[in-house]
Design an enzyme around this catalytic site. Structure first.
Site, PDB file in Angstrom:
ATOM      1  N   TYR A 176       0.858  -1.191   0.000  1.00 38.45           N
ATOM      2  CA  TYR A 176       0.000   0.000   0.000  1.00 38.45           C
ATOM      3  C   TYR A 176       0.888   1.232   0.000  1.00 38.45           C
ATOM      4  O   TYR A 176       1.940   1.262   0.664  1.00 38.45           O
ATOM      5  CB  TYR A 176      -0.903   0.032   1.239  1.00 38.45           C
ATOM      6  CG  TYR A 176      -1.583   1.374   1.435  1.00 38.45           C
ATOM      7  CD1 TYR A 176      -2.792   1.658   0.802  1.00 38.45           C
ATOM      8  CD2 TYR A 176      -0.997   2.372   2.213  1.00 38.45           C
ATOM      9  CE1 TYR A 176      -3.401   2.891   0.950  1.00 38.45           C
ATOM     10  CE2 TYR A 176      -1.598   3.610   2.367  1.00 38.45           C
ATOM     11  CZ  TYR A 176      -2.798   3.869   1.737  1.00 38.45           C
ATOM     12  OH  TYR A 176      -3.389   5.098   1.880  1.00 38.45           O
ATOM     13  N   GLU A 264      -3.200   7.843  -3.791  1.00 37.91           N
ATOM     14  CA  GLU A 264      -3.244   6.544  -3.117  1.00 37.91           C
ATOM     15  C   GLU A 264      -3.166   5.420  -4.141  1.00 37.91           C
ATOM     16  O   GLU A 264      -3.828   5.473  -5.187  1.00 37.91           O
ATOM     17  CB  GLU A 264      -4.535   6.422  -2.306  1.00 37.91           C
ATOM     18  CG  GLU A 264      -4.611   5.158  -1.473  1.00 37.91           C
ATOM     19  CD  GLU A 264      -5.893   5.096  -0.664  1.00 37.91           C
ATOM     20  OE1 GLU A 264      -5.814   4.923   0.562  1.00 37.91           O
ATOM     21  OE2 GLU A 264      -6.982   5.236  -1.258  1.00 37.91           O
TER      22      GLU A 264
END
Length: 454
Positions: A176, A264
């Site tokens: 991530y 993101e």
């Protein structure tokens, strides 16, 4: 529980906490996840192109395929992909990509698409692996035109108007990566985690020690030693570590250069050959900085936004649609939230957040009435104005004009205080309009709740 106070200094009303306060904050800012730090007011640097603070919604979202195009231009590796708006286009896209597998992804402004399902077909997820052109066409046909429900859309879901057909990838690891602004340090912060491909909110809550952070100065950018620190914590070495240096630096540079509020990638993947690839792209921009990037405004997809909110944005109003029956027209965000809280406290349900601002014109207030009354669930309207820059006479003129233009056929409760209040009250009294006046906010809330319930 002790009461607390909200609103303008001379218009403060004692109220008790209510769930409405927090629900409107979540709705107003529509944040992708709780790692993002939001704010109610922005500071502005002196700039040759400076303009007054824009009260519109402060973040502009774009689709994954648009974000990946920005990544590609910035030197951030992404897979080959093609946007499709029909099953035939999806089939052709699969053939063009030329691999043995591909992924069809619904393009909506919400996360959780992989686990999300169609309201019309619960067996169809928002992201699906396909192994033939016919299968790509079938999945696209299932998705297009239907509503996808995810953890971020709510039960109403979001309509899928396009899909992204993307080439397959040899995945060795999933990570991530996210970049947001840390207002505590006044610097952007790069966050990474070994737990890629899962909800980062869950990771932050259950295993926060698996999220690693590095702050960087926007004028200097992320430095190589910071990338090495993160790679060590993530157990990345060899070719992947060298790829990470360029990848993370370029992404941080993009974040600052485009005035993003969020970048993101979940998942960020490492291939068996040590390549680092953005398998996802969630990008939002600070709307207050879009005047510096006119090319980015072309990426806005109005079909993904609430029509009434778009209309309010164009009029320079701050508006968020809610689920109640009492329309609210207020000046000042704090006073607006106080108004909704006290409506809730007295048993009512606000239908909207609407802040006309301190310098509202008659035209803006008339448009605010138009927006509120366009919501068929609204049974009564409360106007709560503390006259400062926006004089009470301006609001009174707008109420009278709105009644002439569109007709106000539902109960209207008006509470005015502040500059030119007596003149404003006199104008309303002499107008002959059917309305109820209130002396204070508590009185106004009780009257409008009773009117909406009648």
């Amino acid at each position: 529980m002790r009461p607390f106070f909200l609103g303008a200094p001379d218009a403060v009303t004692q109220i008790r906490p209510a769930s409405c306060f927090w629900s409107v904050l979540r709705a107003l800012f529509a944040l992708p996840h709780r790692l993002i730090i939001w704010h109610l007011r922005s500071s502005h640097l002196h700039h040759s192109n400076w303009r007054p603070f824009d009260r519109r919604k402060r973040e502009m979202k774009i689709h994954e395929y648009q974000g990946k195009e920005l990544f590609r231009k910035a030197g951030v590796p992404v897979l080959d992909s093609i946007v499709a708006r029909s099953p035939d286009e999806a089939s052709a896209a699969y053939d063009t990509l030329g691999g043995s597998i591909a992924v069809v992804k619904a393009q909506i402004h919400a996360g959780g698409r992989g686990k999300g399902t169609l309201i019309e077909n619960r067996d169809q997820n928002g992201v699906q692996l396909v192994k033939s052109a016919d299968e790509a066409a079938q999945v696209a046909g299932n998705l297009l035109g239907n509503r996808l429900e995810t953890i971020q859309t709510g039960p109403e879901g979001a309509k899928v108007n396009q899909v992204l057909v993307e080439a397959g990838c040899d995945i060795a690891r999933e990570l991530y990566l996210g970049i947001v602004l840390d207002r505590g340090t006044k610097m952007p912060v790069l966050m990474v985690s070994s737990e890629g491909g899962v909800e980062i909110e869950k990771v932050a809550e259950e295993t926060p020690d698996k999220i690693f952070r590095e702050h960087f100065h926007p004028d200097v950018g992320l430095q190589s030693f910071q990338v090495r620190k993160l790679c060590k914590k993530l157990d990345i070495s060899g070719p992947a570590a060298r790829a990470a240096d360029k990848f993370m630096k370029n992404l941080c540079q993009l974040y600052c250069a485009l005035d993003c509020s969020l970048v993101e990638i979940n998942p960020l993947v490492i291939t068996s050959g040590g390549e680092m690839i953005a398998l996802d792209a969630k990008v939002t921009f600070d709307e207050n900085a879009l005047f510096r990037h006119p090319e980015l405004t072309e990426l806005r997809d109005l079909a993904e936004e609430e029509p009434a909110e778009v209309r309010a944005s164009d009029a320079g109003l701050s508006y968020v649609k809610l689920d109640g029956t009492i329309g609210c027209l207020v000046n000042g965000a704090g006073l607006a939230m106080s108004t909704m809280d006290i409506i809730k406290y007295h048993g009512g349900q606000p239908a909207n957040f609407l802040d006309v601002g301190g310098g509202a014109t008659t035209e803006q207030v008339v448009e605010a009435f138009n927006i509120i009354l366009s919501d068929k669930s609204v049974k009564a309207v409360l106007v709560n104005i503390f006259g400062g820059i926006a004089k009470c006479t301006t609001i009174a003129t707008a109420i009278i004009e709105a009644s002439k233009q569109i007709g106000i056929t539902i109960p209207l409760v008006v509470r005015l205080e502040g500059t030119e209040v007596e003149e404003g009250k006199k104008m309303l009294a002499e107008s002959g309009l059917a309305m109820t006046t209130a002396d204070d906010l508590t009185d106004a809330a009780k009257k409008v709740v009773a009117a909406a319930s009648a």
